[in-house]
Design an enzyme around this catalytic site. Structure first.
Site, PDB file in Angstrom:
ATOM      1  N   ASN A 199      -7.670  -2.053  14.300  1.00  0.00           N
ATOM      2  CA  ASN A 199      -9.079  -2.186  13.908  1.00  0.00           C
ATOM      3  C   ASN A 199      -9.289  -3.392  12.978  1.00  0.00           C
ATOM      4  O   ASN A 199     -10.364  -3.566  12.423  1.00  0.00           O
ATOM      5  CB  ASN A 199      -9.585  -0.896  13.243  1.00  0.00           C
ATOM      6  CG  ASN A 199      -8.864  -0.586  11.943  1.00  0.00           C
ATOM      7  OD1 ASN A 199      -8.044  -1.371  11.469  1.00  0.00           O
ATOM      8  ND2 ASN A 199      -9.175   0.554  11.350  1.00  0.00           N
ATOM      9  N   ASP A 234       0.827  -1.212   0.000  1.00  0.00           N
ATOM     10  CA  ASP A 234       0.000   0.000   0.000  1.00  0.00           C
ATOM     11  C   ASP A 234       0.860   1.260   0.000  1.00  0.00           C
ATOM     12  O   ASP A 234       2.087   1.190   0.136  1.00  0.00           O
ATOM     13  CB  ASP A 234      -0.968  -0.017   1.199  1.00  0.00           C
ATOM     14  CG  ASP A 234      -0.305  -0.394   2.518  1.00  0.00           C
ATOM     15  OD1 ASP A 234       0.930  -0.451   2.573  1.00  0.00           O
ATOM     16  OD2 ASP A 234      -1.026  -0.630   3.489  1.00  0.00           O
ATOM     17  N   HIS A 245      -7.532  -4.048  10.197  1.00  0.00           N
ATOM     18  CA  HIS A 245      -7.211  -3.890   8.780  1.00  0.00           C
ATOM     19  C   HIS A 245      -5.966  -4.685   8.384  1.00  0.00           C
ATOM     20  O   HIS A 245      -5.069  -4.908   9.195  1.00  0.00           O
ATOM     21  CB  HIS A 245      -7.128  -2.418   8.350  1.00  0.00           C
ATOM     22  CG  HIS A 245      -5.957  -1.624   8.848  1.00  0.00           C
ATOM     23  ND1 HIS A 245      -6.043  -0.276   9.115  1.00  0.00           N
ATOM     24  CD2 HIS A 245      -4.676  -1.959   9.091  1.00  0.00           C
ATOM     25  CE1 HIS A 245      -4.863   0.167   9.498  1.00  0.00           C
ATOM     26  NE2 HIS A 245      -4.023  -0.828   9.489  1.00  0.00           N
ATOM     27  N   GLU A 268      -9.552  -1.071   5.285  1.00  0.00           N
ATOM     28  CA  GLU A 268     -10.182  -0.685   6.542  1.00  0.00           C
ATOM     29  C   GLU A 268     -11.484  -1.468   6.730  1.00  0.00           C
ATOM     30  O   GLU A 268     -12.013  -2.039   5.763  1.00  0.00           O
ATOM     31  CB  GLU A 268     -10.479   0.823   6.520  1.00  0.00           C
ATOM     32  CG  GLU A 268      -9.244   1.717   6.363  1.00  0.00           C
ATOM     33  CD  GLU A 268      -8.446   1.904   7.667  1.00  0.00           C
ATOM     34  OE1 GLU A 268      -8.426   0.983   8.503  1.00  0.00           O
ATOM     35  OE2 GLU A 268      -7.838   2.973   7.821  1.00  0.00           O
TER      36      GLU A 268
HETATM   37  C1  GLP Z   1      -0.409   0.205   8.571  1.00  0.00           C
HETATM   38  C2  GLP Z   1      -0.074  -0.622   7.334  1.00  0.00           C
HETATM   39  C3  GLP Z   1      -0.381  -2.087   7.557  1.00  0.00           C
HETATM   40  C4  GLP Z   1       0.198  -2.528   8.904  1.00  0.00           C
HETATM   41  C5  GLP Z   1      -0.450  -1.754  10.014  1.00  0.00           C
HETATM   42  C6  GLP Z   1      -0.010  -2.178  11.410  1.00  0.00           C
HETATM   43  O1  GLP Z   1      -1.719   0.545   8.626  1.00  0.00           O
HETATM   44  N1  GLP Z   1      -0.791  -0.153   6.180  1.00  0.00           N
HETATM   45  O2  GLP Z   1       0.155  -2.841   6.478  1.00  0.00           O
HETATM   46  O3  GLP Z   1      -0.004  -3.897   9.056  1.00  0.00           O
HETATM   47  O4  GLP Z   1      -0.114  -0.403   9.820  1.00  0.00           O
HETATM   48  O5  GLP Z   1       1.167  -1.503  11.771  1.00  0.00           O
HETATM   49  P1  GLP Z   1       2.058  -1.858  13.013  1.00  0.00           P
HETATM   50  O6  GLP Z   1       2.839  -3.061  12.619  1.00  0.00           O
HETATM   51  O7  GLP Z   1       2.943  -0.645  13.179  1.00  0.00           O
HETATM   52  O8  GLP Z   1       1.177  -2.093  14.169  1.00  0.00           O
END
Ligand code: GLP
Length: 263
Positions: free
Chosen positions: A136, A67, A138, A143
């Site tokens: 959440n 992304d 995702h 989302e």
């Molecule tokens: C972002 C990314 C996701 C990732 C998520 C969780 O939203 N787009 O790909 O999995 O964060 O991040 P973290 O690993 O910092 O909790």
């Protein structure tokens, strides 16, 4: 789904890196799907370690980022293209032309997303997709409410996702509200998926994703449909799973499965 519970974050990263290395040993031109966020940083460090010690060579590896924030160029320090380059790509011998990412400023969004999907198809699909999980539920930036068959497209970030990223941006005008993300349908086409999760603050959503109903309200729950998903999580992230003693037992005993002779 295979739920692999490790004592701590370090071992989550070690296990995930070993899974990827084994996949690379079987197929040197491995196609990886890669996630950003805090969680996979230790995994990338391990893969860099393999490369530096001669245990892995990325010259034939192909990668696709999951992304990107809309509006950020690839040199913006908060763009995911920059994150991947700094934390992984520039430290291994992956070819620049093999390290694909969604652009934050495409001329034509729909066309760019379609072309990205075609590039993935063109190399035979993603062999191993690395995922984290948002609080959440995702995956990538799908989302809650994302269609479970969605493809790569523009998404509007939730307020909580916007708020989570705000401290990282010096200039308020840069705080992203939109993104481009691989869709859930795109992710489900990967041949193998590894989802990493660590820490108590992920425990509730991990339990809902693994043991709750499959619902667009918890996008990660759709992984229950995927035949080769490994959830590599630490004790803290596993702490709200009802069946965690079974997952542990199954993992500890999986090497002892007796191969029955074919009749
Ligand atoms: C972002 C990314 C996701 C990732 C998520 C969780 O939203 N787009 O790909 O999995 O964060 O991040 P973290 O690993 O910092 O909790």
């Amino acid at each position: 789904m295979e739920v692999i519970i490790k004592p701590d974050y370090d071992q989550v990263c070690a296990e995930s890196a070993d899974i990827i290395r084994e996949a690379w040993i079987r197929k040197n031109d491995l196609v990886l799907g890669l996630a950003t966020g805090k969680t996979p940083l230790g995994l990338y460090e391990r893969l860099i370690g393999f490369y530096k010690k001669g245990g892995m060579d990325f010259s034939s590896v192909v990668a696709f980022n999951l992304d990107e924030y809309l509006g950020l160029g690839e040199t913006h320090p908060q763009s995911f293209a920059y994150y991947m380059d700094r934390n992984f790509f520039r430290q291994v011998n992956i070819r620049k032309e093999n390290a694909h990412h969604l652009e934050g400023r495409p001329a034509d969004i729909e066309e760019h997303c379609r072309a990205y999907e075609n590039k993935i198809k063109g190399v035979g699909g993603i062999d191993v997709q690395v995922l984290g999980i948002g609080k959440n539920g995702h995956i990538a930036f799908n989302e809650p409410g994302s269609a479970l068959s969605s493809r790569t497209r523009l998404k509007i970030l939730t307020r909580e996702t916007v708020e989570a990223s705000r401290p990282l941006f010096k200039d308020e005008r840069d705080v992203p509200r939109f993104c481009l993300t691989m869709g859930i349908g795109t992710i489900l086409e990967a041949k193998m998926i590894i989802l990493l999760a660590s820490g108590k603050d992920k425990a509730e959503i991990v339990a809902r994703a693994i043991e709750g109903p499959v619902t667009a309200s918890v996008p990660a729950s759709v992984l229950q449909f995927h035949p080769r998903t490994k959830l590599v999580i630490d004790e803290a992230a596993a702490s709200e799973l009802t069946n965690r003693s079974y997952y542990r037992w199954a993992y500890e005993n999986k090497d002892q499965v007796i191969q029955r002779p074919k009749k």
